[in-house]
Design a protein around this motif. Structure first.
Motif, PDB file in Angstrom:
ATOM      1  N   ARG B   3       0.949  -1.358   0.113  1.00 29.31           N
ATOM      2  CA  ARG B   3      -0.037   0.307   0.000  1.00 29.31           C
ATOM      3  C   ARG B   3       0.928   1.394  -0.065  1.00 29.31           C
ATOM      4  O   ARG B   3       2.099   1.199   0.509  1.00 29.31           O
ATOM      5  CB  ARG B   3      -0.845   0.011   1.527  1.00 29.31           C
ATOM      6  CG  ARG B   3      -0.405   0.052   2.469  1.00 29.31           C
ATOM      7  CD  ARG B   3      -1.323   0.353   3.574  1.00 29.31           C
ATOM      8  NE  ARG B   3      -0.606   0.524   4.878  1.00 29.31           N
ATOM      9  CZ  ARG B   3       0.512   1.212   5.345  1.00 29.31           C
ATOM     10  NH1 ARG B   3       0.773   2.346   4.767  1.00 29.31           N
ATOM     11  NH2 ARG B   3       0.875   1.023   6.519  1.00 29.31           N
ATOM     12  N   PRO B   4       0.242   2.258  -0.519  1.00 24.36           N
ATOM     13  CA  PRO B   4       0.997   3.369  -0.393  1.00 24.36           C
ATOM     14  C   PRO B   4       1.512   4.050   0.991  1.00 24.36           C
ATOM     15  O   PRO B   4       0.658   3.650   1.886  1.00 24.36           O
ATOM     16  CB  PRO B   4       0.381   4.560  -1.230  1.00 24.36           C
ATOM     17  CG  PRO B   4      -1.037   3.775  -1.795  1.00 24.36           C
ATOM     18  CD  PRO B   4      -1.077   2.593  -1.056  1.00 24.36           C
ATOM     19  N   LEU B   5       2.671   4.769   0.747  1.00 20.76           N
ATOM     20  CA  LEU B   5       3.173   5.174   2.223  1.00 20.76           C
ATOM     21  C   LEU B   5       2.127   6.480   2.569  1.00 20.76           C
ATOM     22  O   LEU B   5       1.490   7.158   1.644  1.00 20.76           O
ATOM     23  CB  LEU B   5       4.379   6.242   1.850  1.00 20.76           C
ATOM     24  CG  LEU B   5       5.342   6.647   2.739  1.00 20.76           C
ATOM     25  CD1 LEU B   5       5.800   5.384   3.843  1.00 20.76           C
ATOM     26  CD2 LEU B   5       6.598   7.058   2.367  1.00 20.76           C
ATOM     27  N   ARG B   6       1.762   6.520   3.675  1.00 23.22           N
ATOM     28  CA  ARG B   6       0.703   7.537   4.130  1.00 23.22           C
ATOM     29  C   ARG B   6       1.310   8.512   4.945  1.00 23.22           C
ATOM     30  O   ARG B   6       1.890   8.548   6.076  1.00 23.22           O
ATOM     31  CB  ARG B   6      -0.431   6.714   5.019  1.00 23.22           C
ATOM     32  CG  ARG B   6      -1.398   5.732   4.087  1.00 23.22           C
ATOM     33  CD  ARG B   6      -1.890   4.800   5.359  1.00 23.22           C
ATOM     34  NE  ARG B   6      -1.085   4.587   6.510  1.00 23.22           N
ATOM     35  CZ  ARG B   6      -1.504   3.909   7.250  1.00 23.22           C
ATOM     36  NH1 ARG B   6      -2.688   3.593   7.569  1.00 23.22           N
ATOM     37  NH2 ARG B   6      -0.643   3.476   8.217  1.00 23.22           N
ATOM     38  N   VAL B   7       1.456   9.862   4.691  1.00 22.25           N
ATOM     39  CA  VAL B   7       2.180  10.816   5.132  1.00 22.25           C
ATOM     40  C   VAL B   7       1.242  11.977   5.506  1.00 22.25           C
ATOM     41  O   VAL B   7       0.560  12.475   4.684  1.00 22.25           O
ATOM     42  CB  VAL B   7       3.392  11.325   4.236  1.00 22.25           C
ATOM     43  CG1 VAL B   7       3.992  12.674   4.915  1.00 22.25           C
ATOM     44  CG2 VAL B   7       4.400  10.165   3.923  1.00 22.25           C
ATOM     45  N   ALA B   8       1.268  12.413   6.948  1.00 24.84           N
ATOM     46  CA  ALA B   8       0.860  13.690   7.558  1.00 24.84           C
ATOM     47  C   ALA B   8       1.773  14.732   6.980  1.00 24.84           C
ATOM     48  O   ALA B   8       2.661  14.591   7.668  1.00 24.84           O
ATOM     49  CB  ALA B   8       0.337  13.707   8.697  1.00 24.84           C
ATOM     50  N   HIS B   9       1.672  15.842   6.187  1.00 26.17           N
ATOM     51  CA  HIS B   9       2.475  16.789   6.091  1.00 26.17           C
ATOM     52  C   HIS B   9       2.008  18.077   6.579  1.00 26.17           C
ATOM     53  O   HIS B   9       0.798  18.805   6.343  1.00 26.17           O
ATOM     54  CB  HIS B   9       2.711  16.964   4.548  1.00 26.17           C
ATOM     55  CG  HIS B   9       4.033  17.965   4.124  1.00 26.17           C
ATOM     56  ND1 HIS B   9       4.141  18.017   3.087  1.00 26.17           N
ATOM     57  CD2 HIS B   9       5.109  18.205   5.118  1.00 26.17           C
ATOM     58  CE1 HIS B   9       5.317  18.879   3.112  1.00 26.17           C
ATOM     59  NE2 HIS B   9       5.733  18.967   4.166  1.00 26.17           N
ATOM     60  N   VAL B  10       2.791  18.609   7.628  1.00 23.17           N
ATOM     61  CA  VAL B  10       2.205  19.620   8.449  1.00 23.17           C
ATOM     62  C   VAL B  10       2.892  20.835   8.032  1.00 23.17           C
ATOM     63  O   VAL B  10       4.062  20.829   8.698  1.00 23.17           O
ATOM     64  CB  VAL B  10       2.262  19.405   9.968  1.00 23.17           C
ATOM     65  CG1 VAL B  10       1.709  20.528  10.767  1.00 23.17           C
ATOM     66  CG2 VAL B  10       1.518  18.205  10.580  1.00 23.17           C
ATOM     67  N   GLY B  11       2.257  21.676   7.371  1.00 22.42           N
ATOM     68  CA  GLY B  11       3.011  22.998   6.907  1.00 22.42           C
ATOM     69  C   GLY B  11       2.681  24.186   8.011  1.00 22.42           C
ATOM     70  O   GLY B  11       1.904  23.975   9.078  1.00 22.42           O
ATOM     71  N   PRO B  12       3.299  25.343   7.670  1.00 22.19           N
ATOM     72  CA  PRO B  12       3.206  26.528   8.371  1.00 22.19           C
ATOM     73  C   PRO B  12       1.637  26.798   8.384  1.00 22.19           C
ATOM     74  O   PRO B  12       0.984  26.674   7.146  1.00 22.19           O
ATOM     75  CB  PRO B  12       3.880  27.617   8.056  1.00 22.19           C
ATOM     76  CG  PRO B  12       4.919  27.026   7.314  1.00 22.19           C
ATOM     77  CD  PRO B  12       4.341  25.565   6.559  1.00 22.19           C
TER      78      PRO B  12
END
Lengths: 347, 347
Positions: B3-12
């Motif tokens: 399965r695809p990598l699941r990333v939470a990307h937290v920006g400003p």
């Protein structure tokens, strides 16, 4: 017998507690902690290692960021101190966070398995409370009805007025012949108005507070060294002596404040308060008993002579009954039990 | 198939992404997000609702605190945005936090069931890194070897240089006859030194940046409208035009910086860079190929004529190879897989 209530008390990490000089949040945190311990509550205080307490002390940092300017940005130190309590959340029935600046505790409201109750120490803006209202998981304690009024839609579980250590103040039956201004030199605190009051009343005024830019610019030119004198910054003993000797504490506050610790401290010396009707003043001062609360300076000046007839022993009795530490401790224990879903058992 | 990598990307949460004007952290966050999505990574971007992205968007706030001054204190908004990702931690393999100001992510390092990796965007002080080093649970990505050098004892898992969208810049084979200073007007960026370079070299200089107090006081008196001209603040199209037309970007940086995005952007137009040897400059500029790196202003001025012989097509080729978005995306995917304990599978 039920086991003691287990409380994580998270104070500011600005300096050692109790504070040597000013620091109203630190003072309240320390007084509440010691009062809870005396009542048999199992308290773990999250604070700097140079803090003195009878509670268990969990210290991440040797000292505070007011004491050590390398500890920057201070917000991160506050966050990590709070996080340390949340990391141990399962060991406590409740976490109590003193939100000295803003409720960063909201960031943990949905992560902590233990409820985090926060005491708010400033007057919030409408934008702040709109944000906080979206976190109903975060129970707040207001420090006055005035502050609670600003917390529309926020989950406020109680209003608990601050307590002070009335034993640390000395009653003076016969004061000297001066008025006193004690507080920070800011436009909001009204030092210039205090000087106007003294001049119009034809009374001496002593000003006591740390000098700052506002003092140099606005206040110092009005200090004449005879009618209007400046006592500098005073320590606790100096504060008690000045408060006890005053005919009245003059509190011509311009900005609405959520509390006014100095009002209760004056009363603990038997000294009545002459205040403008702003912010939480009416909740601290009983008009006609512990002082006078007036709509404007004109009325305040006109009301001053009546002060000399107020019963200073009655002022002290009211101070102890309303602002003694026991009342605050009782009310916080009730808050903890409610937030933790426990039945009252500790008292 | 995994399965695809699941990333939470937290920006400003300062403003909409990608940023309309300046905002290097926002730009990098946006470019990385879009690059990850193109590579099949399942990205949830935690950002303001007015952000444009092909990732899933989790927005707590309609806009950013740079756009709405009521959003104060900004730190709380940043914290709540990060907390929102941690609250959903079990849905992700890794949380990536862009620490635009400081790594407040440390407060969640021991609470989150999913690892939080943070990219650091400034040059930290020794006191900062001492604090961070006490959180080995918190993996850091450095943005240059220069920055990594400052992160003694911190858990640095990789160094990943920024990428830029080289397609958003236009190659110019034949420049006009001026030098360019592009950046904030601060003593650290060296605008006054750039003017000195131009004067001593007998070349025109164009300065482009938002006017501020430093500009009014230190720079403006040196602008003569003919040899030294001021182009104001430019948008992206204006920046590309100015960069492409320049003989060289002059970068007489005084303070060591952890990266220098404008260096890569100049190179993406085929424009070489004349820089002082400070901070991460040597990691971005290939001395003698994409520009010159000098110990002092004297050497920089003496070296300028050699620039006119540099192959601008080669400058562009290096820019694409070293600072194209693909390289950055590849390297971050490798970081995520390592931190999440996964074997490489997505590429």
């Amino acid at each position: 017998m039920s086991r003691p209530l287990r409380v994580a008390h998270v104070g500011p990490v600005a300096m050692a507690m109790p504070p040597a000089g000013s620091g109203s949040v630190e003072l309240m945190t320390s007084l509440l902690t010691e009062g809870l311990v005396r009542r048999g509550v199992d308290v773990t205080l999250f604070a700097t290692a140079n803090t003195t307490t009878t509670a268990r002390l969990h210290a991440l940092f040797p000292e505070g960021y007011v004491e050590n300017p390398d500890m920057w940005p201070w917000e991160l130190y506050e966050m990590l101190n709070l996080a340390a309590a949340v990391e141990r959340a399962r060991e406590f029935d409740v976490i109590h966070y003193q939100a000295a600046y803003y409720p960063m505790s909201l960031a943990f409201a949905r992560l902590s398995p233990t409820p985090i109750v926060q005491t708010l120490h400033h007057s919030p803006s409408p934008a702040e409370t709109r944000l906080w209202a979206s976190y109903p998981e975060a129970p707040f304690v207001a420090i006055s009805a005035e502050q609670r009024r600003l917390l529309a839609n926020v989950n406020v579980v109680a209003t608990v007025l601050h307590g002070i250590d009335t034993d640390a103040f000395s009653f003076r039956a016969s004061p000297d012949d001066y008025l006193l201004f004690l507080g920070r030199f800011t436009a909001g605190k009204g030092p210039v108005e205090a000087i106007e009051v003294a001049r119009r009343a034809g009374l001496r005024l002593i000003l006591a507070a740390p000098a700052n830019e506002y003092y140099e610019r606005e206040v110092r030119p009005l200090v004449d060294g005879s009618t209007i004198t400046y006592a500098g910054e005073v320590d606790h003993a100096g504060k008690v002596a000045l408060l006890g000797g005053a005919r009245a504490l003059v509190y011509p506050v311009q900005a609405g404040e959520p509390f006014g610790l100095v009002l209760a401290e004056a009363m603990a010396c038997g000294t009545p308060v002459a205040a403008l009707d702003r912010g939480a003043v009416r909740e601290v001062v009983d008009d006609g008993v512990t002082g006078g609360v007036y709509p404007d300076l004109e009325a305040l000046v006109a009301g001053l002579p009546a002060f000399f007839a107020l019963d200073r022993e009655e002022v002290l009795r009211r101070a102890i009954a309303r602002f003694g530490i026991d009342r605050m401790v009782d009310e916080y224990i009730a808050v903890y039990e409610r937030v933790a879903g426990r039945r009252s058992s500790v008292r």
